[in-house]
Design an enzyme around this catalytic site. Structure first.
Site, short mmCIF file in Angstrom:
data_model
loop_
_atom_site.label_atom_id
_atom_site.label_comp_id
_atom_site.label_asym_id
_atom_site.label_seq_id
_atom_site.Cartn_x
_atom_site.Cartn_y
_atom_site.Cartn_z
N GLU A 129 46.61 49.07 49.75
CA GLU A 129 45.03 48.30 49.71
C GLU A 129 44.81 49.40 48.40
O GLU A 129 44.50 50.78 48.22
CB GLU A 129 44.19 48.46 50.65
N ASP A 148 45.75 56.63 40.08
CA ASP A 148 45.22 55.96 39.74
C ASP A 148 46.23 54.96 39.74
O ASP A 148 47.20 54.54 39.74
CB ASP A 148 45.48 54.96 37.80
N ASP A 153 34.70 47.61 41.91
CA ASP A 153 32.83 47.48 41.32
C ASP A 153 32.73 46.70 40.23
O ASP A 153 34.10 46.35 39.88
CB ASP A 153 33.93 48.77 40.17
N LYS A 211 26.82 44.52 34.44
CA LYS A 211 26.82 44.24 33.23
C LYS A 211 27.42 42.81 32.38
O LYS A 211 28.76 43.98 32.44
CB LYS A 211 25.94 44.81 32.29
N ASP A 238 31.35 40.77 46.68
CA ASP A 238 29.69 40.12 47.80
C ASP A 238 29.34 39.93 45.56
O ASP A 238 28.24 39.26 46.07
CB ASP A 238 28.85 41.00 47.49
N THR A 287 31.40 46.06 57.35
CA THR A 287 31.22 47.35 56.81
C THR A 287 29.93 46.90 56.49
O THR A 287 29.39 46.01 56.22
CB THR A 287 31.99 47.94 55.94
#
Length: 235
Positions: free
Chosen positions: A64, A116, A139, A143, A175, A210
């Site tokens: 994951e 990383d 993340d 923008k 999402d 979650t």
């Protein structure tokens, strides 16, 4: 002043990333569990990791990428004790919270990397060694000028896929509608992958709902899942 308020020595943990201080509970979980559960990507010896040796058994390895605060990861590992579950995360506090949650669930099949994911995959994961890769809610960099910072790009998907065994699955969820569409486009263009569904996958029952996802729903953002499979090698 109690020891929990004193910064840890850099000589002990020299790879701390920014991302907030750990709570007392997270710190204690780190001290108790990290020596056996965790490794820093920057400190790994050259070459691929021997997961069989680290887990003490041979089992399918699921990676994951970006476990966050560990709410989903701890439950996913607990629900699949037959797998060697591995998570990589850049934020130390998140790993501390994940260890707390996993310990409470009695999880034993979990190992963690701090650092990383690109370096981990490139330098320390053997080709075709993973039975599954999961990337949940990376993340979104919403923008437009920041879209190039998004994790799911063609080069990264090519790297991930090269570490997956034939038949292994790549499962993504987000999402953010625009990012979901980018994920679908990028993964569909990777010739070694095929979509298990015609577009979006039905939301799998095994992926926990979650607090993060519940908040997204309350803000009007629908989560979308994608499940791709690594194609068998052609003769």
């Amino acid at each position: 002043m109690g020891s929990e308020h004193q910064p840890r020595l850099r000589s002990v943990v020299s790879y701390v990333k920014r991302g907030g201080r750990m709570t007392v509970g997270q710190q204690r979980a780190w001290e108790r569990l990290w020596p056996s559960w965790g490794r820093a990507v920057a400190d790994l010896p050259d070459g691929p990791i021997d997961f069989t040796e680290w887990f003490g058994r041979q089992a399918p390895v699921v990676l994951e990428i970006g476990s966050g605060m560990g709410e989903a990861t701890s439950q996913l590992a607990a629900a699949a004790p037959e797998t060697n579950y591995v998570a990589v995360e850049v934020y130390e506090a998140g790993l501390g919270q994940l260890m707390l949650r996993a310990e409470q669930l009695g999880v034993e099949n979990l190992r963690l990397f701090h650092g990383d994911a690109v370096v981990l995959l490139t330098e320390h994961v053997a080709p075709e060694s993973l039975s599954g890769v999961r990337i949940f809610y990376p993340d979104p960099w919403p923008k437009k000028r920041h879209h190039k910072r998004r994790l799911v790009q063609p080069g990264f998907v090519r790297l991930v896929t090269s570490r997956m065994a034939p038949g292994a699955t790549l499962h993504l969820a987000t999402d953010w509608e625009n990012y979901a569409e980018q994920m679908l486009e990028v993964c569909s263009a990777e010739p070694t992958l095929r979509n298990r569904y015609d577009g979006w996958a039905p939301r799998p029952d095994f992926r926990p709902v979650t607090k993060f996802e519940q908040r997204a729903r309350s803000e009007g953002r629908e989560s979308r899942d994608l499940i791709f499979e690594k194609l068998p090698e052609t003769p």
